[in-house]
Design a protein around this motif. Structure first.
Motif, mmCIF file in Angstrom:
data_model
loop_
_atom_site.group_PDB
_atom_site.id
_atom_site.type_symbol
_atom_site.label_atom_id
_atom_site.label_comp_id
_atom_site.label_asym_id
_atom_site.label_seq_id
_atom_site.Cartn_x
_atom_site.Cartn_y
_atom_site.Cartn_z
ATOM 1 N N ALA A 1 0.833 -1.199 0.000
ATOM 2 C CA ALA A 1 0.000 0.000 0.000
ATOM 3 C C ALA A 1 0.866 1.248 0.000
ATOM 4 O O ALA A 1 0.583 2.217 -0.718
ATOM 5 C CB ALA A 1 -0.941 -0.003 1.205
ATOM 6 N N LEU A 2 1.943 1.246 0.789
ATOM 7 C CA LEU A 2 2.842 2.394 0.826
ATOM 8 C C LEU A 2 3.539 2.577 -0.517
ATOM 9 O O LEU A 2 3.690 3.692 -1.004
ATOM 10 C CB LEU A 2 3.865 2.223 1.955
ATOM 11 N N ALA A 3 3.932 1.469 -1.137
ATOM 12 C CA ALA A 3 4.557 1.545 -2.464
ATOM 13 C C ALA A 3 3.573 2.118 -3.480
ATOM 14 O O ALA A 3 3.951 2.938 -4.333
ATOM 15 C CB ALA A 3 5.042 0.171 -2.896
ATOM 16 N N THR A 4 2.311 1.703 -3.398
ATOM 17 C CA THR A 4 1.286 2.227 -4.305
ATOM 18 C C THR A 4 1.110 3.725 -4.097
ATOM 19 O O THR A 4 1.016 4.487 -5.064
ATOM 20 C CB THR A 4 -0.053 1.494 -4.084
ATOM 21 N N GLY B 1 3.343 5.740 -3.060
ATOM 22 C CA GLY B 1 4.537 6.338 -3.661
ATOM 23 C C GLY B 1 4.402 6.467 -5.163
ATOM 24 O O GLY B 1 4.819 7.471 -5.761
ATOM 25 N N ASP B 2 3.792 5.479 -5.793
ATOM 26 C CA ASP B 2 3.560 5.540 -7.239
ATOM 27 C C ASP B 2 2.615 6.685 -7.583
ATOM 28 O O ASP B 2 2.787 7.363 -8.592
ATOM 29 C CB ASP B 2 2.975 4.222 -7.756
ATOM 30 N N TRP B 3 1.579 6.903 -6.755
ATOM 31 C CA TRP B 3 0.624 7.983 -6.990
ATOM 32 C C TRP B 3 1.313 9.338 -6.912
ATOM 33 O O TRP B 3 1.017 10.246 -7.671
ATOM 34 C CB TRP B 3 -0.515 7.947 -5.998
ATOM 35 N N VAL B 4 2.218 9.465 -5.945
ATOM 36 C CA VAL B 4 2.909 10.735 -5.744
ATOM 37 C C VAL B 4 3.840 11.022 -6.916
ATOM 38 O O VAL B 4 3.967 12.156 -7.359
ATOM 39 C CB VAL B 4 3.674 10.723 -4.401
ATOM 40 N N GLY B 5 4.484 9.973 -7.426
ATOM 41 C CA GLY B 5 5.368 10.130 -8.581
ATOM 42 C C GLY B 5 6.574 10.987 -8.283
ATOM 43 O O GLY B 5 7.127 10.949 -7.191
ATOM 44 N N ASN B 6 6.948 11.792 -9.237
ATOM 45 C CA ASN B 6 8.145 12.624 -9.128
ATOM 46 C C ASN B 6 7.834 14.027 -8.630
ATOM 47 O O ASN B 6 8.437 14.988 -9.073
ATOM 48 C CB ASN B 6 8.860 12.697 -10.486
ATOM 49 N N THR B 7 6.901 14.151 -7.731
ATOM 50 C CA THR B 7 6.565 15.459 -7.170
ATOM 51 C C THR B 7 7.363 15.674 -5.893
ATOM 52 O O THR B 7 8.073 14.786 -5.436
ATOM 53 C CB THR B 7 5.065 15.553 -6.850
ATOM 54 N N ASP B 8 7.221 16.833 -5.328
ATOM 55 C CA ASP B 8 7.889 17.134 -4.056
ATOM 56 C C ASP B 8 7.066 16.675 -2.858
ATOM 57 O O ASP B 8 7.433 16.935 -1.724
ATOM 58 C CB ASP B 8 8.149 18.639 -3.940
ATOM 59 N N THR B 9 5.956 16.001 -3.117
ATOM 60 C CA THR B 9 5.080 15.546 -2.048
ATOM 61 C C THR B 9 5.809 14.511 -1.201
ATOM 62 O O THR B 9 6.469 13.621 -1.716
ATOM 63 C CB THR B 9 3.798 14.932 -2.633
ATOM 64 N N ILE C 1 5.469 11.566 1.877
ATOM 65 C CA ILE C 1 4.551 10.646 2.530
ATOM 66 C C ILE C 1 5.012 10.473 3.970
ATOM 67 O O ILE C 1 6.175 10.156 4.221
ATOM 68 C CB ILE C 1 4.528 9.276 1.818
ATOM 69 N N ALA C 2 4.093 10.705 4.899
ATOM 70 C CA ALA C 2 4.399 10.510 6.313
ATOM 71 C C ALA C 2 3.502 9.396 6.837
ATOM 72 O O ALA C 2 2.303 9.400 6.603
ATOM 73 C CB ALA C 2 4.147 11.789 7.094
ATOM 74 N N VAL C 3 4.103 8.447 7.511
ATOM 75 C CA VAL C 3 3.338 7.365 8.120
ATOM 76 C C VAL C 3 2.996 7.804 9.539
ATOM 77 O O VAL C 3 3.877 8.134 10.330
ATOM 78 C CB VAL C 3 4.143 6.049 8.125
ATOM 79 N N THR C 4 1.701 7.849 9.837
ATOM 80 C CA THR C 4 1.261 8.299 11.153
ATOM 81 C C THR C 4 1.034 7.103 12.066
ATOM 82 O O THR C 4 0.948 5.969 11.607
ATOM 83 C CB THR C 4 -0.047 9.100 11.050
#
Length: 168
Positions: free
Chosen positions: A6-9, A11-19, A21-24
């Motif tokens: 799910a985390l890898a997916t 990451g794929d959605w975010v792509g090459n943006t500056d976004t 991902i923080a795991v809470t």
């Protein structure tokens, strides 16, 4: 789908943006304007493999009002959450499935409003009649997306209102 997948997916959605991902995890708090969001679930290293039970559970406190957002958690996870007392708004977990919103959980929360997100004539029969009965038993005013469309919660000057897109 494992949590790692799910985390890898994501990451794929975010792509090459500056976004980023923080795991809470349980115990974290975030300030969003004047609102405080407290993470109640999941805990780090919880060992849960069911993706529904890994849903993020947030307590939102704003202008003296409390909203509990439960995602798709089951009754098992509901009973593991800390006693938090009454809430003004409960986003009913798992679309009101029969495996959600157990009596003890609802009696602790005593929600003023219960919001159920479910599709019209969905294949699962959500929301389940037993969940609707339990919500009625604790005095919750029930709002459902399958009947009312998009629901909007507004808090102004300490007052809360729930409206649907079908209201004029």
């Amino acid at each position: 789908l494992s949590p790692e997948a799910a985390l890898a997916t994501a990451g794929d959605w975010v792509g090459n943006t500056d976004t980023k991902i923080a795991v809470t995890h349980t115990g974290q708090q975030f300030q969003l304007g004047d609102a405080v969001l407290s993470v109640l679930h999941p805990a780090e290293g919880n060992g849960i493999e069911d993706m529904n039970d890994l849903s993020l559970v947030l307590l939102v406190e704003y202008s003296g009002k409390r909203l509990l957002l439960t995602g798709d958690i089951s009754q098992e996870v509901e009973l593991q959450l800390p006693d938090m007392g009454p809430v003004d708004v409960l986003q009913v977990s798992h679309h009101g499935s029969g495996g959600s919103s157990c009596e003890a959980f609802l009696e602790n929360l005593l929600p003023r409003y219960a919001l159920i997100s479910c599709g019209k004539n969905n294949d699962y029969g959500h929301p389940h009649d037993s969940v609707l009965e339990r919500l009625e038993d604790v005095g919750a005013v029930i709002h459902r997306t399958d009947r009312e469309g998009t629901l909007v919660v507004t808090i102004r000057e300490g007052q809360i209102a729930v409206k649907s897109e079908n209201e004029k």
